[in-house]
Write a protein that holds these residues in place. Structure first.
Motif, PDB file in Angstrom:
ATOM      1  N   SER A 219      43.082  -0.429  27.075  1.00 24.16           N
ATOM      2  CA  SER A 219      42.248  -1.518  26.569  1.00 24.16           C
ATOM      3  C   SER A 219      42.776  -2.028  25.233  1.00 24.16           C
ATOM      4  O   SER A 219      42.864  -3.242  24.996  1.00 24.16           O
ATOM      5  CB  SER A 219      40.797  -1.040  26.413  1.00 24.16           C
ATOM      6  OG  SER A 219      40.254  -0.684  27.667  1.00 24.16           O
ATOM      7  N   GLU A 323      34.616   6.445  25.058  1.00 21.77           N
ATOM      8  CA  GLU A 323      34.352   5.687  26.278  1.00 21.77           C
ATOM      9  C   GLU A 323      33.437   4.494  25.991  1.00 21.77           C
ATOM     10  O   GLU A 323      33.633   3.402  26.539  1.00 21.77           O
ATOM     11  CB  GLU A 323      33.720   6.603  27.321  1.00 21.77           C
ATOM     12  CG  GLU A 323      33.389   5.926  28.645  1.00 21.77           C
ATOM     13  CD  GLU A 323      34.623   5.388  29.342  1.00 21.77           C
ATOM     14  OE1 GLU A 323      34.517   4.343  30.023  1.00 21.77           O
ATOM     15  OE2 GLU A 323      35.705   6.011  29.204  1.00 21.77           O
ATOM     16  N   THR A 326      35.432   1.814  24.306  1.00 20.85           N
ATOM     17  CA  THR A 326      36.351   1.220  25.299  1.00 20.85           C
ATOM     18  C   THR A 326      35.609   0.227  26.178  1.00 20.85           C
ATOM     19  O   THR A 326      36.125  -0.861  26.502  1.00 20.85           O
ATOM     20  CB  THR A 326      36.968   2.328  26.163  1.00 20.85           C
ATOM     21  OG1 THR A 326      37.697   3.237  25.324  1.00 20.85           O
ATOM     22  CG2 THR A 326      37.918   1.736  27.195  1.00 20.85           C
ATOM     23  N   ASN A 327      34.370   0.582  26.580  1.00 18.52           N
ATOM     24  CA  ASN A 327      33.582  -0.358  27.381  1.00 18.52           C
ATOM     25  C   ASN A 327      33.268  -1.625  26.598  1.00 18.52           C
ATOM     26  O   ASN A 327      33.238  -2.740  27.146  1.00 18.52           O
ATOM     27  CB  ASN A 327      32.284   0.311  27.837  1.00 18.52           C
ATOM     28  CG  ASN A 327      32.520   1.363  28.913  1.00 18.52           C
ATOM     29  OD1 ASN A 327      33.552   1.353  29.577  1.00 18.52           O
ATOM     30  ND2 ASN A 327      31.579   2.279  29.055  1.00 18.52           N
ATOM     31  N   THR A 328      33.023  -1.482  25.294  1.00 19.39           N
ATOM     32  CA  THR A 328      32.778  -2.670  24.468  1.00 19.39           C
ATOM     33  C   THR A 328      34.020  -3.539  24.383  1.00 19.39           C
ATOM     34  O   THR A 328      33.943  -4.779  24.460  1.00 19.39           O
ATOM     35  CB  THR A 328      32.328  -2.249  23.059  1.00 19.39           C
ATOM     36  OG1 THR A 328      31.151  -1.449  23.156  1.00 19.39           O
ATOM     37  CG2 THR A 328      32.031  -3.468  22.199  1.00 19.39           C
ATOM     38  N   ARG A 330      36.290  -3.796  26.618  1.00 17.92           N
ATOM     39  CA  ARG A 330      36.509  -4.435  27.926  1.00 17.92           C
ATOM     40  C   ARG A 330      35.499  -5.537  28.212  1.00 17.92           C
ATOM     41  O   ARG A 330      35.848  -6.609  28.694  1.00 17.92           O
ATOM     42  CB  ARG A 330      36.403  -3.379  29.036  1.00 17.92           C
ATOM     43  CG  ARG A 330      37.580  -2.422  29.126  1.00 17.92           C
ATOM     44  CD  ARG A 330      37.302  -1.420  30.238  1.00 17.92           C
ATOM     45  NE  ARG A 330      38.431  -0.567  30.515  1.00 17.92           N
ATOM     46  CZ  ARG A 330      38.405   0.427  31.398  1.00 17.92           C
ATOM     47  NH1 ARG A 330      37.296   0.672  32.080  1.00 17.92           N
ATOM     48  NH2 ARG A 330      39.471   1.157  31.605  1.00 17.92           N
ATOM     49  N   HIS A 331      34.230  -5.227  27.961  1.00 19.44           N
ATOM     50  CA  HIS A 331      33.166  -6.094  28.465  1.00 19.44           C
ATOM     51  C   HIS A 331      32.376  -6.821  27.382  1.00 19.44           C
ATOM     52  O   HIS A 331      31.509  -7.637  27.708  1.00 19.44           O
ATOM     53  CB  HIS A 331      32.177  -5.248  29.304  1.00 19.44           C
ATOM     54  CG  HIS A 331      32.842  -4.375  30.318  1.00 19.44           C
ATOM     55  ND1 HIS A 331      33.678  -4.881  31.285  1.00 19.44           N
ATOM     56  CD2 HIS A 331      32.790  -3.029  30.503  1.00 19.44           C
ATOM     57  CE1 HIS A 331      34.110  -3.872  32.045  1.00 19.44           C
ATOM     58  NE2 HIS A 331      33.605  -2.742  31.590  1.00 19.44           N
ATOM     59  N   ASN A 364      31.684  -6.375  36.303  1.00 14.17           N
ATOM     60  CA  ASN A 364      32.068  -4.962  36.483  1.00 14.17           C
ATOM     61  C   ASN A 364      33.433  -4.908  37.127  1.00 14.17           C
ATOM     62  O   ASN A 364      33.646  -5.483  38.192  1.00 14.17           O
ATOM     63  CB  ASN A 364      31.018  -4.258  37.364  1.00 14.17           C
ATOM     64  CG  ASN A 364      31.320  -2.782  37.516  1.00 14.17           C
ATOM     65  OD1 ASN A 364      32.112  -2.230  36.752  1.00 14.17           O
ATOM     66  ND2 ASN A 364      30.695  -2.152  38.496  1.00 14.17           N
ATOM     67  N   GLY A 370      33.033   5.368  33.914  1.00 13.75           N
ATOM     68  CA  GLY A 370      32.927   5.684  32.498  1.00 13.75           C
ATOM     69  C   GLY A 370      31.561   6.249  32.149  1.00 13.75           C
ATOM     70  O   GLY A 370      31.453   7.282  31.483  1.00 13.75           O
TER      71      GLY A 370
END
Length: 409
Positions: A219, A323, A326-328, A330-331, A364, A370
């Motif tokens: 990411s 994690e 990382t989600n932040t 990405r999304h 998604n 995750g």
């Protein structure tokens, strides 16, 4: 002697053959005298006792009752007790106690007592003759007759009962040894199952670590590469910094993956002290700096001494924060920012990661692995994770990692 016993136990046909030879020799020993006196049945009949002797280990129950039938015939027809019949009775009483089920073993004892009683009464005059008396049994007084009959019954029963008792001792010893062997085999199977389970759990842990490392690093690399591509012509210096972050992130990810895979490749890591994949919670500041350099504004708030957190909870918290950030990345979308809160309490560690990005509205690109990994990490130390969109927009991940459950485990 012990080796001889073990060898004979593994080859029972050897003892059967030797016992059959003894029966034949005892029969041949009396054969001339019996045949010359015209007692042909008593001369030839004892040869039949070889049959149950040879069947005693393969068909112990059938051999037992065949011996009982042959013994009854001998008790009725023989004028004198024959040593071949007595020897066969002793061997079969022992064999019945060792090889047959319990009810047949008790039947063998009853048959032995019955045969001893009948034979002792029928051939009690032999006891009188062995004492050197010139009287017959009928010429003795009643008291002496009772004594002679009792002695004859005891002499006839004693060898059979002793053989049965000794067979019971051997049967108990064999059962104990077999139970010990079964227990050892069961413990070995349980040990192997636990070892396989430990391997599966370790591989699952390493798989989660690999997921966290790869997802976070890629990411960062993707965001920096996109940023460098957009400013390559207008701001080469900024593009160079982005490429520098890409290189550093790639090297760090490669080093951590090498440590992870080294655990799988090397069963003995005593000579490789730097292969254990255990990042410390104190490294969360470096993690936040790394995410900041990727273009995501992150604020870190820590209350308490992170060094006081147990290693298991620290590792789980580090991976959960990694994690979540990382989600932040990405999304969260453009313009998103994040906040990390960590509070060290006497009973556990509280971690919260907030962002103001698109949250649940983001597309998604996976199967939710995750969030599943975060929940598994918290559950491994007796904690829990809650995650979901915030009321005012964005996403929130909260984890509680207690210390007491880990101490009990």
């Amino acid at each position: 002697m012990r080796h001889v016993h073990l060898w004979l136990r593994a080859h029972p046909w050897v003892f059967d053959g030797l016992a059959a030879i003894v029966v034949v020799l005892l029969t041949l020993m009396l054969f001339p005298a019996l045949s010359n006196s015209g007692a042909w049945i008593e001369a030839f009949f004892p040869f039949v006792f070889v049959v149950p002797i040879l069947l005693r280990t393969r068909y112990p129950v059938a051999a037992l009752y065949l011996t009982a039938a042959l013994g009854l015939a001998a008790l009725v027809t023989f004028r004198l007790p024959h040593p071949a019949a007595l020897f066969t009775g002793i061997v079969m009483a022992y064999s019945a106690a060792v090889y047959t089920p319990r009810r047949h073993s008790w039947a063998a004892l009853a048959l032995s007592l019955g045969a001893g009683l009948i034979g002792g009464v029928r051939w009690s005059y032999v006891i009188v003759q062995l004492t050197g008396s010139s009287y017959t049994l009928g010429e003795l007084t009643l008291r002496n007759q009772i004594i002679a009959l009792g002695a004859s019954v005891v002499v006839a029963c004693a060898p059979l009962v002793i053989a049965w008792l000794w067979g019971g001792v051997v049967h108990t010893r064999h059962a104990y040894l077999q139970e010990a062997l079964d227990r050892a085999n069961r413990l070995e199977r349980e040990r192997d199952a636990l070892a396989r389970l430990a391997v599966v759990e370790e591989r699952g842990r390493i798989a989660r670590d690999l997921h966290d490392v790869v997802a976070h690093s890629l990411s960062v690399v993707v965001l920096q590469a996109d940023g460098a591509r957009h400013v390559l012509e207008t701001d080469p210096a900024r593009a160079a910094r982005a490429l520098e972050v890409i290189g550093r992130t790639g090297r760090e990810a490669t080093a951590e993956m090498r440590r992870l895979l080294g655990v799988l490749r090397s069963p003995d890591t005593s000579d490789a002290p730097d292969r254990t994949p255990q990042p410390e919670l104190a490294g969360i500041e470096h993690l936040v700096d790394q995410v900041r350099s990727s273009g995501l504004p992150v604020t870190l708030h820590v209350r308490g001494d992170l060094a006081a957190v147990p290693a298991s909870a620290g590792l789980s918290a580090y991976r959960i924060v990694q994690e979540a950030l990382t989600n932040t990345l990405r999304h969260g979308g453009p313009g998103a920012s994040a906040e990390v809160r960590a509070e060290v309490r006497p009973e556990g560690l509280s971690v919260c990661v907030l962002d103001d990005g698109r949250g649940a509205a983001a597309a998604n690109d996976g199967a939710g692995l995750g969030l599943l990994g975060m929940r598994e990490r918290a559950a491994a130390v007796g904690g829990e994770v809650t995650a979901g969109p915030r009321p005012g927009g964005g996403f929130e991940v909260t984890a509680w990692l207690p210390y007491e459950s880990m101490a009990v485990a």
